[in-house]
Design an enzyme around this catalytic site. Structure first.
Site, PDB file in Angstrom:
ATOM      1  N   GLY A   1    -164.558 -48.379 -37.120  1.00 25.59           N
ATOM      2  CA  GLY A   1    -165.228 -49.624 -36.771  1.00 25.59           C
ATOM      3  C   GLY A   1    -165.206 -49.904 -35.287  1.00 25.59           C
ATOM      4  O   GLY A   1    -166.224 -50.271 -34.686  1.00 25.59           O
TER       5      GLY A   1
ATOM      6  N   GLU B   1    -155.712 -49.862 -27.962  1.00 23.25           N
ATOM      7  CA  GLU B   1    -155.227 -48.962 -29.003  1.00 23.25           C
ATOM      8  C   GLU B   1    -153.710 -48.871 -28.927  1.00 23.25           C
ATOM      9  O   GLU B   1    -153.146 -48.592 -27.869  1.00 23.25           O
ATOM     10  CB  GLU B   1    -155.844 -47.574 -28.852  1.00 23.25           C
ATOM     11  CG  GLU B   1    -155.220 -46.469 -29.688  1.00 23.25           C
ATOM     12  CD  GLU B   1    -155.199 -46.794 -31.171  1.00 23.25           C
ATOM     13  OE1 GLU B   1    -154.118 -46.680 -31.787  1.00 23.25           O
ATOM     14  OE2 GLU B   1    -156.265 -47.164 -31.723  1.00 23.25           O
TER      15      GLU B   1
ATOM     16  N   GLY C   1    -158.117 -43.521 -37.443  1.00 20.87           N
ATOM     17  CA  GLY C   1    -158.004 -42.704 -38.637  1.00 20.87           C
ATOM     18  C   GLY C   1    -158.764 -41.402 -38.584  1.00 20.87           C
ATOM     19  O   GLY C   1    -158.504 -40.499 -39.394  1.00 20.87           O
TER      20      GLY C   1
ATOM     21  N   ALA D   1    -159.500 -36.796 -43.734  1.00 17.81           N
ATOM     22  CA  ALA D   1    -159.824 -35.495 -44.328  1.00 17.81           C
ATOM     23  C   ALA D   1    -161.289 -35.123 -44.159  1.00 17.81           C
ATOM     24  O   ALA D   1    -161.812 -34.322 -44.947  1.00 17.81           O
ATOM     25  CB  ALA D   1    -159.435 -35.497 -45.802  1.00 17.81           C
TER      26      ALA D   1
ATOM     27  N   VAL E   1    -151.090 -55.159 -29.700  1.00 10.47           N
ATOM     28  CA  VAL E   1    -151.464 -56.574 -29.636  1.00 10.47           C
ATOM     29  C   VAL E   1    -150.424 -57.397 -30.384  1.00 10.47           C
ATOM     30  O   VAL E   1    -150.124 -57.140 -31.550  1.00 10.47           O
ATOM     31  CB  VAL E   1    -152.868 -56.790 -30.230  1.00 10.47           C
ATOM     32  CG1 VAL E   1    -153.191 -58.279 -30.313  1.00 10.47           C
ATOM     33  CG2 VAL E   1    -153.916 -56.060 -29.392  1.00 10.47           C
TER      34      VAL E   1
ATOM     35  N   HIS F   1    -156.591 -45.176 -48.688  1.00 11.81           N
ATOM     36  CA  HIS F   1    -157.787 -45.976 -48.435  1.00 11.81           C
ATOM     37  C   HIS F   1    -157.515 -47.440 -48.757  1.00 11.81           C
ATOM     38  O   HIS F   1    -157.951 -47.959 -49.785  1.00 11.81           O
ATOM     39  CB  HIS F   1    -158.957 -45.436 -49.265  1.00 11.81           C
ATOM     40  CG  HIS F   1    -159.250 -43.991 -49.003  1.00 11.81           C
ATOM     41  ND1 HIS F   1    -159.630 -43.100 -49.985  1.00 11.81           N
ATOM     42  CD2 HIS F   1    -159.200 -43.271 -47.852  1.00 11.81           C
ATOM     43  CE1 HIS F   1    -159.807 -41.903 -49.457  1.00 11.81           C
ATOM     44  NE2 HIS F   1    -159.547 -41.978 -48.162  1.00 11.81           N
TER      45      HIS F   1
ATOM     46  N   GLY G   1    -162.129 -51.421 -41.977  1.00  9.31           N
ATOM     47  CA  GLY G   1    -161.961 -51.334 -43.419  1.00  9.31           C
ATOM     48  C   GLY G   1    -161.696 -52.661 -44.086  1.00  9.31           C
ATOM     49  O   GLY G   1    -161.977 -52.819 -45.282  1.00  9.31           O
TER      50      GLY G   1
END
Length: 578
Positions: free
Chosen positions: A15, A34, A85, A90, A230, A470, A503
């Site tokens: 995202g 990050e 991710g 995968a 953060v 997930h 997500g």
């Protein structure tokens, strides 16, 4: 006072990276925070036993790519590092089946399949999606099991974001100039099919975000600031967002920094984004946040099980191939993929134990810990050998089981005895989140029989805590704050300059690997932003939803004649799992 950035993005996964590129192309000054470190290809761990480079545990000096988070109802695997991710996923990039688009949470708002399909197709091109070209030993075994159980016709090779070679060829180890972005991207090297995708590709074949969205955003002027955690954020009286950070792993005051931005995008992964929203709500920084925060948190209705031989079979190479090479669908709502790690990467085998069944019509009333003891007592020496992680990756076929059923958990915070608020979970909307998936166990036992091995689960399952890679939802799209945390344009209700684009915004179980869906939703969200200085066509919060045409960026990074150029066309059917 001029802010540090027009747009500040927390997180550099699917995202965050998509948003960074598209908003940079629209003329915004973009910063990306990050928490993890930056890796060059050769800096990834050679095997998962190099914990400092593989595992994420900053307090232990480990700044790797693999996060592991425990919750009351699920154990979560996630990613870390610049590229999020994409560093340890995968590679598997499916379009979800129809139930995702038709889920009752959001289907009444718009035709989501119609709106999102052009963005799925664009994300496919950016991520270099191709069909896995190799039929591995694990694929043969899974296909034979599917044939014997009557659903062999559902077997398909996976769509993956991997560079195998130019023009559909396989040229392992051969480096060629940028094949995707007309020279704007890096050179790429043909995949060796070594199975090391989830420990970090050291060969330049995996299409991580550093190779596409994020790398292109940086080349166009976006600033990525790694090793920056953060701690909190708030909206100031002048409307700017103030974000407080600390250097990851540091306790020193001098390592604290504050950033300001006109618009703030949360893309820290579902776990990270939920944590930040709960923390800021509980501290009074976001008092108007929807009470739906944490509701409809999804696990992809997932279970990760597997089958392992007691010793390496020289006639089976279970590490050959990319991380996931095929799929089967034993029922209309269940999807199973064989998964692998490369040779020597055996650390994740420590999560494995003997398979047990849960309760229910297809299960048993025998407690799972007792099942484990009963099975182990039948072959103590075999159990010890099975649990030994030595050569685990060479002995094991991991089975990733996913469903697109309407089940969920609800995450929340509660105050402990010392006054500290804890993040927890409980069963949520719809059917209970599964603690086991019977058909998944059945297929895995068949795989075990095929390889003369033993079926396995994970230790958490003994306590009805499944493992998922997930973790999704909890800040989902709704048509008002009584039904969702964000509006259909990904703006947080009550805070229209705060966005959730990761997500956490996935509003239903996908039943497939989620990365392409996260990227597609981010593509759509960014496509509706105006170019800097132009009028925002998105309606104010509180007004009815309006379907808008995407807005072309004023400064596209990828040349128009390149394969990855921004253009919205019908989707390539190779990755349609519907």
């Amino acid at each position: 006072m001029k802010p540090d950035y027009d747009v500040l993005i927390i997180g550099s996964g699917f995202g965050g990276s998509v948003t960074a590129l598209r908003l940079t192309e629209k003329g915004y000054r973009v910063g990306v925070l990050e928490a993890g470190r930056r890796f060059s290809d050769e800096e990834f761990a050679k095997t998962s036993w190099d914990l400092r480079k593989f595992l994420w545990a900053p307090r232990l000096g480990c700044y790797g790519i693999q996060r592991i988070h425990p919750l009351r109802n699920v154990m979560i695997l996630a990613g870390a590092g610049v590229g999020g991710g994409s560093l340890n996923y995968a590679n598997t990039l499916y379009v979800p089946p129809e139930p995702f688009f038709a889920d009752q949470q959001w289907s009444h708002i718009t035709d989501w399949r119609g709106e999102l399909m052009p963005h799925y197709q664009q994300a496919q091109r950016m991520l270099g999606v191709v069909q896995n070209p190799t039929f591995t030993d694990a694929d043969r075994i899974v296909k034979e099991v599917a044939d014997e159980m009557g659903f062999g016709d559902t077997w398909v090779p996976t769509p993956v974001g991997v560079f195998f070679g130019p023009d559909g060829t396989k040229t392992p180890g051969k480096t060629v100039p940028d094949p995707y972005f007309g020279g704007a991207g890096p050179a790429r090297t043909g995949c060796l099919e070594c199975g090391c995708c989830m420990t970090g590709c050291r060969h330049g074949a995996k299409n991580t975000l550093v190779k596409n969205y994020l790398g292109l955003a940086e080349s166009a002027g976006a600033q990525v600031i790694p090793m920056t955690t953060v701690k909190g954020f708030e909206r100031r009286s002048d409307g700017l967002w103030e974000v407080r950070t600390v250097r990851t792993g540091s306790w020193l005051r001098r390592d604290r920094r504050t950033f300001t931005a006109t618009q703030l995008v949360l893309a820290a992964g579902t776990w990270g984004t939920q944590h930040l929203l709960f923390k800021m709500r509980d501290r009074g920084r976001l008092p108007g946040l929807s009470k739906r925060l944490g509701v409809l948190t999804r696990t992809n209705s997932e279970s990760i099980v597997g089958a392992a031989t007691l010793k390496v079979n020289p006639d089976l190479d279970l590490t050959h191939g990319v991380a996931i090479t095929s799929s089967i669908h034993p029922t209309a709502d269940t999807h199973i993929e064989p998964v692998r790690y490369g040779k020597g990467s055996n650390a994740m085998g420590l999560l494995q134990t003997l398979m047990t069944d849960g309760s229910g019509p297809q299960g048993t009333d025998v407690p799972r810990w007792r099942q484990l003891l009963q099975t182990a007592s039948q072959d103590p020496r075999g159990t010890i050998r099975m649990l030994n992680p030595r050569q685990w990756s060479e002995r094991t076929v991991i089975a990733l089981v996913m469903q697109h059923l309407d089940n969920s958990i609800t995450t929340f915070t509660k105050r402990g005895k010392l006054g500290i608020r804890w993040y927890s979970s409980k069963q949520g909307h719809g059917e209970p989140n599964p603690t086991w998936i019977p058909i998944g166990n059945q297929v895995t036992r068949r795989i075990a029989a095929k390889i003369d091995g033993v079926a396995g689960g994970t230790w958490g399952e003994l306590f009805n805590i499944p493992l998922t890679a997930h973790f999704l939802g909890g800040a989902v799209i709704g048509d008002d704050p009584e039904h969702g945390v964000i509006d259909p344009y990904h703006r947080v209700y009550g805070y229209p300059t705060l966005y959730v684009v990761d997500g956490a915004a996935i509003s239903a179980n996908l039943g497939v690997n989620p990365s392409l869906s996260i990227a597609a939703q981010a593509e759509r969200a960014a496509s509706l932003w105006p170019n800097k200085g132009e009028t925002d066509r998105r309606p104010p919060q509180g007004e009815p939803y309006r379907r808008l045409a995407p807005i072309q960026p004023a400064h596209p990074v990828v040349p128009a004649d390149a394969p990855g150029a921004l253009r919205w066309l019908p989707i390539d059917p190779v990755s349609n799992a519907g």
